[in-house]
Structures are given as C-alpha cells and as structure tokens.
Design an enzyme around this catalytic site. Structure first.
Site, mmCIF file in Angstrom:
data_model
loop_
_atom_site.group_PDB
_atom_site.id
_atom_site.type_symbol
_atom_site.label_atom_id
_atom_site.label_comp_id
_atom_site.label_asym_id
_atom_site.label_seq_id
_atom_site.Cartn_x
_atom_site.Cartn_y
_atom_site.Cartn_z
ATOM 1 N N GLN A 201 52.157 46.493 36.635
ATOM 2 C CA GLN A 201 51.186 46.069 35.626
ATOM 3 C C GLN A 201 51.122 47.031 34.446
ATOM 4 O O GLN A 201 50.779 46.629 33.332
ATOM 5 C CB GLN A 201 49.778 45.948 36.238
ATOM 6 C CG GLN A 201 49.637 44.867 37.292
ATOM 7 C CD GLN A 201 49.839 45.420 38.691
ATOM 8 O OE1 GLN A 201 50.536 46.411 38.890
ATOM 9 N NE2 GLN A 201 49.240 44.780 39.670
ATOM 10 N N ASP A 242 38.385 49.015 41.309
ATOM 11 C CA ASP A 242 38.159 47.718 41.947
ATOM 12 C C ASP A 242 36.864 47.696 42.740
ATOM 13 O O ASP A 242 36.247 46.649 42.901
ATOM 14 C CB ASP A 242 39.346 47.346 42.828
ATOM 15 C CG ASP A 242 40.550 47.003 41.964
ATOM 16 O OD1 ASP A 242 41.286 47.929 41.574
ATOM 17 O OD2 ASP A 242 40.720 45.818 41.639
#
Lengths: 348, 348
Positions: A201, A242
């Site tokens: 990513q 997260d």
C-alpha cells in the site's frame, strides 16, 4: 482529495448505492465500483476493494444502511431488527482488527434500534447516522491535519508506513493529513514511503496520493527503513492506526512495530495519527487485540508455491506497537500521550 | 549441497570455463551457465547471475584466471601483467561492497605477479590459487557449520535474512551451514526466512535451499520480522556478511541492521557467520564501507514507473550493522566477539 483536477472521496452513498474507489486497481487504473447490496459491500471490505481503518468504518456503516433499505416497508420491529442484526454480523465478520468498523456498525445499529417503529423511520435514521460517521471521519482527518502540521518543520525527512492517507478514510486521512496541510501552507519536506509488503500500500497508494498532491517523495523497500534512519535522513515518522487500546498500544499494519523500535533506537519521534473512533476503551492492552492472518497468496504467486512446495508462508496483516514507543497520538482533540491516563481523560 | 539427489557446488572451474548455477532462475528453474571469458564472468557477477559474498569471491578468482588463459603464450612479463591488471580492474568494479571479491582477485593477482616469467607459469599458479580460494571457502563453510551447530537447541525458532547459504558460497554457506550440520545430527528446529526485498533472496534462494535439505521453514514478509520476535517465536538469528570492518561493524544485505536492532530490543542473540576472508582489516569502521545503490527496477516494474511518474525510488543493496548489536561472529576459527581487540587477535 485531488485526482487530476477533480476532488474525490474514497467512499460515498447515494440512493441506496455505495460508491467506492477500487483500491485494487490503483495506481494503474482509477475506477469507481458501485455496490448495491449490503452483501456486496461486505465482500468489498473483505476483498479489500476498500481498506484502511476509517474507510472500512464508513463503508461498513453504509453497508448496514443498505440492509435496512433491503427490508420491505411492511416489516414489523422484530423482523426488521432480526434482518439488520444478521447483516451486522455479516459485515462485522469481514475484518477483525480495525476498530472503526465496529464503531460504525454499532452506531448505525443503535440508530436502527431507536427507530424500529417503521422501516421508513429506521431507514432515515440509519442513513443519517452513517452520513454523520462519514462526515465526522472527514472532519477528524482535516483537524488532525491542522494539528499535526505544526510538527512539520522546513526540509524535514518524514517516513510513513502503509497508507493512512485519504484513501484509508473518507477524505484527508490521518498520517498523511498533516502533510497535505503543510504542503498547502508552502512548507517544504520530503517523504519516504515504505513499500509495505505484502500488499504494498505504501508503494501503490501512498505514492499515488502524494504524487497527486505534488509532494516530493521516494518509495523504499521495507528493508531500507532502518538504514534511512541510521543515515539521519528521517526526522519524524507518522503512521495510522487500526485500533488503539486503552493503554495506548496501537494495532496497525504489519511492520509498524519494527519502524517504531527503529525510531526509538535512532531518537526519532514516532507519531500515530488517528481519530477518536479508532480508540477501543474495552481493550485494556494490545495483547487483547485480535490480529488478522491472511493468505500467503498475498505474498507469492502460484508459480512460487509450485516451485517451493516444501515452503510454508506466514502472513500477518497487523502488529502491535507498545505505547512506550509512541511519542504522541495525533487526534482531532489534540496530541494525546500514549498512556492510560491521558487517553481516559480525552475519551470521556 | 543437495539438488534433488545430486551434489552441486555453486561455481566451479574446468578447462578455462567458469560454471555457475544461474541464481536468477531459481527457484523456478535449475540451470547451469557457462562463462568462457573473464568479461562474461565479470558480467555474470554484475548482473547477479551469481551473488553472495563467497560465491562472488570464488567466481572473481576464476574470472581473473580466465584473463591469464586469454593471454598468448609468447607474452612477456610486462604485457602479461598489464593485461591481467586491466582484467582485475574490470572484475573489481562489478560490485563494491563484498570484501571476498577483492580478497580473491588480490590473491590471484599476487600469484600472477610472482609467476609472471611465463604465461604458462602464471596460468598454472593463478589457477592453483583460485582453486585454493574455492576450497578454503568450502572448508570454512563446513567448519562454521560445525562450530555454529552448537548454538542450535532443540525446537528453536531461528530467523535468517537474505541468503547466506551454499548458493552464496562455493558450498555449505555461512549462516545456513550450522542448520545443515544440526539437521544431519537429527536436531529439530524451525527456520523463518525473511523475504528480503528488493531481490527476495530469502523467499527464492534460502527457501529453496532449506527445502532441498528437508528443513522445516516458513517465508515471511520483511515487515513480519519484528512481530515474530515480539511473539517470542524466534530464539536465535543468524545472518551472513559481505564485509566486516576491523571494529566488528558488519556490512550485509539491506535490512540486516533493522533485524539486529529488533533482536537487541527483544533480547534475542544475533549472530553473524562469515569466513575470515570477509574481514577487512584496512577498514576501521562500518562508516568507511562503500554501500552499493542499485536501480529502482529491482523494486518495481515498468508499469509501476509509468503509473507513478512523480515517485522516486531509492534502493540500497546493503546496510551497516554496528558491532554492538552482534552477539558473536561465527568463523572457521571459532566464535569471535565483535570488537577490535578480539578481531585483531584472531586475524593475525
């Protein structure tokens, strides 16, 4: 944020349909995916068409609204709640780690419960709630950008891991938001994006975002992170999160922990940027956060597995960075120190 | 070592030709490359058909012998030396970091100089010297294996980075040699191979070697190394070295430094395995070791560069691990502590 000359959000909702930028195809192709059912939306989260803590949350919220949309208008309270609850379970089971997902589905679920007298009321209330979550996510990102921008000095080398940019949220993002604000203020700095295997990513999404915003940057292999710090080319590190436990331990993309350890060893401030929606007060410490393991196919292709039939692959999606490595957590309420007391004070 | 049921060496010399296992093609295809001139041999080193500190050294030595072979028998001393010197410069310029390369070409060059009365004598002497280097490399590996084996306990989790196995040497290898000896003694242990981007030698070469020797192992993304240590699944780390400075600082594959820092943070012994040929007494500390930078094409393909025209790539081939992170250096003379005094005592 900018894609060419147009402004886009990562995910949006219109007339029962969820629209998503297809993050599988970036940076090679810019494509919008339409998801018309909650099942399709859940699959898009599971298959990582959309990924990133905030974007998953916003999408999950819209997905649950779709479940309400799918209910016939004559349904009574019990039947409505039963259907929506089932949909919530489906959506909640897509990804185990990101707090924002559960934060969003819980809020939409509460809105449905409080307005379950009629399907129409539940539909309106759930949609309003999901839109609020998206709006708050976007505003939190912008505020985090303005607060974090103050940490950026002229000619700094800044490292980031994975993608906690606008593609990981509804807009602006968290770790990259301070860079976008600093760039708009005319500050000069250079960004190193760790490739972030297995899904890259950093190389595919963060580099694409920074290119669109004309911020100078280089992509490096994950193996170069430590060497760059040792070479004194990095003055600050910002990553996303997260899930953040009550004691300040942070779950984030695999590889974050080692970047944090290297930062400490090289006396470089390591910041986490995240909205309050990422904090999970029910989780005492990072040890209790479930860590998703994913298929080895994310790392190697069929040809590799065929050639190396005696080799196993272990593929972790996240890791835990203990609070002691974190200089501060940049939130929409300011920079919070990563400890139980400071977090408790700011969350209440 | 074993390839199927046959025994192979990584590089060997016969009648003026250098034979190399093509390491570009592994693990997908096992192919032997023949190199008939020193220029072709130099190119094979530069293009990394052969790689790894020891294998580069052995190949470079044979390459220089090929330069002598290429001289007409009537050449006088001055002309012979001039040609061989030019060839040495070509070979030396292929890869800047690995000590073993210069170690080998210097030894062959000295043999040529001492026997330059006739081309025939120089040919015989240089070939003898190059074969000795190969033999010593192999024996050093085997001895390192026997010494290092004692560090391996039953059911240990062992991490290695890149490939310092037999493919990186003439045979046996360094970091993997103790594992091969331990396996033959019936010890049970599990190996984690870091993928080692950009060239993935861990995933492609180390996994292939361990599979051939039936040693249980898993390949992980470089981003997982820290998390595995934090999970207490690693009890020892062994890596190779491309050059060791007089103070014990080690140049090795990019990413080694960060594995060493993580090992220290998690109280895991971090060993370097290397023959004495890898030590460079002329280099005071790691800061003086030249670090090769290579093309970004090793990290990303054309399609990526086309999609991300505003993105730069920085690609380092090696990094420096300061001596203080190293528990010991496993050599053919025993395990040496990584400091100036211990190294000086053992090198002399």
């Amino acid at each position: 944020m900018r894609v060419g000359k147009k402004h886009y959000k990562t995910v949006w909702f219109s007339k029962g349909t969820v629209y998503l930028i297809d993050q599988h195809k970036l940076p090679f192709k810019f494509k919008i995916v339409r998801s018309r059912t909650y099942q399709a939306t859940a699959k898009a989260i599971k298959d990582m068409v959309v990924r990133g803590a905030g974007a998953i949350g916003v999408t999950a919220g819209f997905g649950l609204v779709q479940a309400v949309y799918a209910c016939p208008l004559y349904l009574k309270r019990a039947a409505l709640l039963s259907r929506v609850k089932k949909a919530k379970q489906t959506i909640d089971s897509t990804r185990p780690t990101a707090r924002n997902l559960f934060y969003a589905t819980e809020r939409v679920w509460e809105a449905v419960k409080a307005n379950a007298q009629s399907v129409l009321m539940a539909r309106r209330a759930s949609e309003r709630e999901a839109l609020s979550i998206a709006k708050e996510d976007e505003e939190a990102g912008k505020t985090i950008g303005m607060i974090g921008e103050k940490l950026i000095h002229q000619n700094m080398g800044i490292m980031t891991h994975c993608n906690a940019g606008w593609l990981a949220f509804s807009d602006w993002g968290t770790a990259l938001a301070p860079l976008y604000v600093a760039k708009r203020k005319g500050k000069k700095f250079f960004v190193f994006c760790n490739e972030t295997r297995p899904r890259s990513q950093g190389a595919n999404l963060t580099a694409w975002e920074l290119g669109n915003e004309a911020i100078p940057h280089a992509v490096v292999a994950d193996t170069s992170a430590g060497s760059l710090m040792q070479q004194k080319r990095i003055q600050m590190i910002i990553v996303g999160a997260d899930r953040i436990a009550a004691n300040g331990d942070v779950a984030n993309k695999i590889g974050t922990y080692q970047v944090a350890v290297l930062a400490k060893e090289n006396n470089i401030p390591f910041y986490v940027a995240a909205p309050l929606a990422t904090f999970d007060k029910h989780i005492k410490s990072g040890r209790q956060i479930p860590i998703e393991k994913r298929s080895g196919n994310e790392l190697f292709n069929r040809k590799w597995f065929k050639a190396l039939q005696k080799s196993k692959v272990e593929n972790f999606a996240f890791d835990i960075t203990p609070a002691r490595y974190i200089k501060g957590i940049i939130t929409e309420r300011g920079i919070i120190r990563a400890n139980r007391h400071a977090i408790q004070k700011n969350l209440s």
